[in-house]
Design an enzyme around this catalytic site. Sequence first.
Site, PDB file in Angstrom:
ATOM      1  N   LYS A 207       0.830  -1.198   0.000  1.00 33.65           N
ATOM      2  CA  LYS A 207       0.000   0.000   0.000  1.00 33.65           C
ATOM      3  C   LYS A 207       0.867   1.252   0.000  1.00 33.65           C
ATOM      4  CE  LYS A 207      -4.067  -1.929   2.327  1.00 33.65           C
ATOM      5  NZ  LYS A 207      -4.993  -1.815   3.488  1.00 33.65           N
ATOM      6  N   ARG A 297      -3.807 -15.077   4.148  1.00 29.16           N
ATOM      7  CA  ARG A 297      -3.012 -14.037   4.834  1.00 29.16           C
ATOM      8  C   ARG A 297      -3.220 -14.159   6.348  1.00 29.16           C
ATOM      9  NH1 ARG A 297      -0.550  -8.997   4.121  1.00 29.16           N
ATOM     10  NH2 ARG A 297      -1.274  -7.268   5.410  1.00 29.16           N
ATOM     11  N   HIS A 320       2.045  -4.204   7.568  1.00 25.59           N
ATOM     12  CA  HIS A 320       1.125  -3.369   8.342  1.00 25.59           C
ATOM     13  C   HIS A 320       1.819  -2.081   8.767  1.00 25.59           C
ATOM     14  CE1 HIS A 320      -1.422  -7.084   9.679  1.00 25.59           C
ATOM     15  NE2 HIS A 320      -1.851  -6.573   8.546  1.00 25.59           N
ATOM     16  N   TYR A 329      -4.063 -10.691  15.342  1.00 22.49           N
ATOM     17  CA  TYR A 329      -3.770 -12.117  15.165  1.00 22.49           C
ATOM     18  C   TYR A 329      -3.356 -12.791  16.471  1.00 22.49           C
ATOM     19  CZ  TYR A 329      -3.926 -10.789  10.292  1.00 22.49           C
ATOM     20  OH  TYR A 329      -4.344 -10.312   9.084  1.00 22.49           O
TER      21      TYR A 329
END
Length: 348
Positions: A207, A297, A320, A329
């Site tokens: 991103k 993922r 991230h 997670y």
Amino acid sequence: MASSTAPPAPDAGTPPRLAARDRAWVEGFADHLRHERNRSDQTVRAYLSDVEGLVTEVAEHEQLVPVEGAWPEVLGGLDLADLRGWLGRLSAVGRSRSTLARKTASVRVFMAWAVREGHLEQDPSLRLSSPKRSSTLPDALSAGQAGRLLDTAGAPAPEDARERAVALRDAALLEVLYATGLRVSELVGLDRRDVDHERRTLVVTGKGGKQRTVPFGAPAATALDRWLVHGRRVLAPGDPSDHRPLSASGTASGPARDALFLGVRGGRLGVRQVREVVNRALAGLGDTAARGPHVLRHTAATHLLDGGADLRSVQELLGHSSLQTTQLYTHISVERLREGYRQAHPRA
């Protein structure tokens, strides 16, 4: 926003366009996202889709009449009641809280930009409450399920050369998704030159155009080699460079020539095709309702944490920007630990 005249007559043609001024604002917003905020094309499309969806939904609710195939101007007349009504109607038709939260965020960014540019005097979204995101944990496969998924994908390939090539590609992309935890958009953006076969790493563009290096293991390396040596050339006839990455000067005639994963017609594999491959493989397990590439993922992240990987390493692997996102997670791992404890401990 005041209601207009009678509802438009049914039209079997294309849906109405945005008014010229609304379209100009949206295009200016897109330039802002791309060039000033350095957002990816996929993110820009998502923002624009949310803003354009707002215009269409409000126009239809207010029963505005299209003129020469375009809605009247909407964006300049929106107020807080319009935005609250829009969110309420989306909620009523079953949109998830995470979807509503994303759409709210998109509209807030747009409105803030429009005020700065002088298009709007006031920002009606400032008092708009954002729906809280669902606390539901993401789906993740067990280690046994992941093993069966990948073993099935790596089963003997069909006799037909083209079907065999597709099977090798599918096995490779499943192995890579699970080995690396890539986003599906990152996977389809990979080029052959992004693979370092000796070090078993990928250069991934995430991103905001940020690049990171992601390792992968021996099973993924084997599956990639099989696809590149024996499968890819079948879907890209006339390409003499087989599995070797292109040189800096290159002999490529276009982006599809560079692509690591190809579709059946020889072009770059798309997000939708990857989703179909993953969903078909997940459905084949028969013991999970999980669907979508993001499941792999989530699974990769969860299994890394289960195996003792530290949170910062997993954050870097997944790309991230916030450690808080990665911490989700840890909740999956804790829940699995609790379930195992309940089942195994005599005094649980």
